[in-house]
Design a protein around this motif. Structure first.
Motif, PDB file in Angstrom:
ATOM      1  N   THR A 109      60.057  85.063  17.721  1.00  0.00           N
ATOM      2  CA  THR A 109      59.483  83.489  16.927  1.00  0.00           C
ATOM      3  C   THR A 109      58.255  83.704  18.271  1.00  0.00           C
ATOM      4  N   LEU A 110      58.231  84.298  19.307  1.00  0.00           N
ATOM      5  CA  LEU A 110      56.577  84.400  19.560  1.00  0.00           C
ATOM      6  C   LEU A 110      56.179  85.696  18.888  1.00  0.00           C
ATOM      7  N   ALA A 111      56.968  86.461  18.071  1.00  0.00           N
ATOM      8  CA  ALA A 111      56.031  87.486  17.573  1.00  0.00           C
ATOM      9  C   ALA A 111      55.510  87.128  15.985  1.00  0.00           C
ATOM     10  N   ALA A 112      56.376  86.501  16.317  1.00  0.00           N
ATOM     11  CA  ALA A 112      55.241  86.005  14.404  1.00  0.00           C
ATOM     12  C   ALA A 112      54.519  85.168  14.696  1.00  0.00           C
ATOM     13  N   MET A 113      54.843  83.963  15.656  1.00  0.00           N
ATOM     14  CA  MET A 113      53.650  83.147  16.457  1.00  0.00           C
ATOM     15  C   MET A 113      52.296  84.208  16.619  1.00  0.00           C
ATOM     16  N   LYS A 114      52.513  85.201  17.470  1.00  0.00           N
ATOM     17  CA  LYS A 114      51.449  86.117  17.199  1.00  0.00           C
ATOM     18  C   LYS A 114      51.128  86.699  16.099  1.00  0.00           C
ATOM     19  N   ALA A 115      51.767  87.251  14.813  1.00  0.00           N
ATOM     20  CA  ALA A 115      50.827  88.041  13.788  1.00  0.00           C
ATOM     21  C   ALA A 115      50.601  86.743  12.892  1.00  0.00           C
ATOM     22  N   HIS A 116      50.583  85.288  13.551  1.00  0.00           N
ATOM     23  CA  HIS A 116      50.007  84.101  12.223  1.00  0.00           C
ATOM     24  C   HIS A 116      48.811  83.547  13.353  1.00  0.00           C
ATOM     25  N   GLY A 117      48.218  85.197  14.161  1.00  0.00           N
ATOM     26  CA  GLY A 117      46.808  84.568  14.904  1.00  0.00           C
ATOM     27  C   GLY A 117      46.963  83.680  16.231  1.00  0.00           C
ATOM     28  N   TYR A 118      48.325  83.910  16.880  1.00  0.00           N
ATOM     29  CA  TYR A 118      48.083  82.539  18.166  1.00  0.00           C
ATOM     30  C   TYR A 118      47.615  83.360  19.093  1.00  0.00           C
ATOM     31  N   ALA A 119      47.040  83.016  19.728  1.00  0.00           N
ATOM     32  CA  ALA A 119      47.504  83.743  21.147  1.00  0.00           C
ATOM     33  C   ALA A 119      48.127  82.792  22.454  1.00  0.00           C
ATOM     34  N   TYR A 120      47.934  82.318  22.842  1.00  0.00           N
ATOM     35  CA  TYR A 120      49.429  81.094  23.495  1.00  0.00           C
ATOM     36  C   TYR A 120      50.569  80.516  22.524  1.00  0.00           C
ATOM     37  N   ALA A 121      51.021  80.176  22.994  1.00  0.00           N
ATOM     38  CA  ALA A 121      52.204  78.795  22.821  1.00  0.00           C
ATOM     39  C   ALA A 121      52.801  78.384  23.357  1.00  0.00           C
ATOM     40  N   VAL A 122      52.342  76.681  23.071  1.00  0.00           N
ATOM     41  CA  VAL A 122      53.235  75.988  23.903  1.00  0.00           C
ATOM     42  C   VAL A 122      54.558  75.422  23.996  1.00  0.00           C
ATOM     43  N   ILE A 123      55.620  75.473  24.979  1.00  0.00           N
ATOM     44  CA  ILE A 123      56.411  75.299  24.834  1.00  0.00           C
ATOM     45  C   ILE A 123      56.460  73.674  25.094  1.00  0.00           C
ATOM     46  N   GLY A 124      56.239  72.996  24.086  1.00  0.00           N
ATOM     47  CA  GLY A 124      56.443  71.558  24.602  1.00  0.00           C
ATOM     48  C   GLY A 124      58.188  70.537  24.600  1.00  0.00           C
ATOM     49  N   SER A 125      58.316  69.864  26.424  1.00  0.00           N
ATOM     50  CA  SER A 125      59.076  69.543  27.183  1.00  0.00           C
ATOM     51  C   SER A 125      59.903  70.081  27.817  1.00  0.00           C
ATOM     52  N   ALA A 126      59.895  71.680  27.711  1.00  0.00           N
ATOM     53  CA  ALA A 126      60.766  72.415  27.883  1.00  0.00           C
ATOM     54  C   ALA A 126      61.846  71.961  28.366  1.00  0.00           C
ATOM     55  N   GLY A 127      63.174  72.607  27.964  1.00  0.00           N
ATOM     56  CA  GLY A 127      64.132  72.222  28.585  1.00  0.00           C
ATOM     57  C   GLY A 127      64.514  73.099  30.102  1.00  0.00           C
ATOM     58  N   PRO A 128      65.294  74.475  29.682  1.00  0.00           N
ATOM     59  CA  PRO A 128      65.611  75.141  30.784  1.00  0.00           C
ATOM     60  C   PRO A 128      63.739  76.299  31.306  1.00  0.00           C
ATOM     61  N   VAL A 129      63.586  75.742  32.081  1.00  0.00           N
ATOM     62  CA  VAL A 129      62.402  75.578  32.728  1.00  0.00           C
ATOM     63  C   VAL A 129      62.191  77.458  32.716  1.00  0.00           C
ATOM     64  N   ASP A 130      62.803  77.539  34.299  1.00  0.00           N
ATOM     65  CA  ASP A 130      62.976  78.664  35.010  1.00  0.00           C
ATOM     66  C   ASP A 130      63.214  79.490  33.231  1.00  0.00           C
ATOM     67  N   PHE A 131      63.772  80.102  32.422  1.00  0.00           N
ATOM     68  CA  PHE A 131      64.397  80.424  31.999  1.00  0.00           C
ATOM     69  C   PHE A 131      63.164  81.330  30.500  1.00  0.00           C
ATOM     70  N   TYR A 132      62.423  80.028  30.793  1.00  0.00           N
ATOM     71  CA  TYR A 132      60.472  79.945  30.552  1.00  0.00           C
ATOM     72  C   TYR A 132      59.833  81.034  31.117  1.00  0.00           C
ATOM     73  N   VAL A 133      59.755  80.483  32.270  1.00  0.00           N
ATOM     74  CA  VAL A 133      58.910  81.112  33.497  1.00  0.00           C
ATOM     75  C   VAL A 133      59.601  82.822  33.054  1.00  0.00           C
ATOM     76  N   LYS A 134      60.754  83.164  33.250  1.00  0.00           N
ATOM     77  CA  LYS A 134      61.144  84.281  33.687  1.00  0.00           C
ATOM     78  C   LYS A 134      60.849  85.584  32.424  1.00  0.00           C
TER      79      LYS A 134
END
Length: 163
Positions: A109-134
């Motif tokens: 999904t992040l690769a698709a976002m980058k391919a659509h021109g995004y430089a950053y992705a926001v994870i809103g109200s992230a559940g498993p914060v440690d998962f996304y950080v790691k």
């Protein structure tokens, strides 16, 4: 807590490498599958997430990726659902968790976002914060407990004295 992911970080290559060996097929959802995906999300997660899947599927191409194992839906991930540049919601069936499917959905999904021109992705109200950080080096976005979901309408259960 909202998180921010730099889609140009070296972590993206590391994430893709870690996600490459998953035993699921990850692909963009097709519009004719929307009813199946929404029913599955309703059964396994929530009606709120069904609404977000609807929004993600309204884009061309759809902003919803799915994971299948032996032709069966086992997970999904959306982007541009609640707001542009947002990753999520995402979920994997309980019996398939711990197999790297969530990581593969996140990476794709992040690769698709980058391919659509995004430089950053926001994870809103992230559940498993440690998962996304790691997994992606996600960073907390400072706030005063204010986010896009502030004031979200919620269904309240009826009590016996309510009509």
């Amino acid at each position: 807590m909202d998180l921010l992911v730099n889609l140009y970080s070296r972590k993206m290559d590391e994430l893709a490498t870690r996600a490459a060996d998953v035993e699921a097929t990850i692909r963009v959802a097709l519009p004719p599958e929307q009813h199946i995906i929404k029913d599955w999300v309703r059964t396994h997660f929530s009606e709120y997430w069904v609404s977000e899947v609807s929004a993600a599927m309204a884009h061309q191409p759809p902003g919803c990726l799915i994971a299948t194992v032996n032709g069966q839906l086992v997970g999904f991930a959306c982007y541009d659902a609640t707001a542009r540049g947002f990753f999520g919601p995402t979920g994997v069936s309980e019996e398939q968790r711990g197999k790297g499917i969530g990581l593969a959905l996140f990476s794709s999904t992040l690769a698709a976002m980058k391919a659509h021109g995004y430089a950053y992705a926001v994870i809103g109200s992230a559940g498993p914060v440690d998962f996304y950080v790691k997994a992606a080096g996600a960073l907390p976005i400072p706030s005063d407990k204010e986010d896009i979901y502030q004031g979200l309408l919620r269904i309240t259960p009826k009590t016996e004295d309510q009509p």
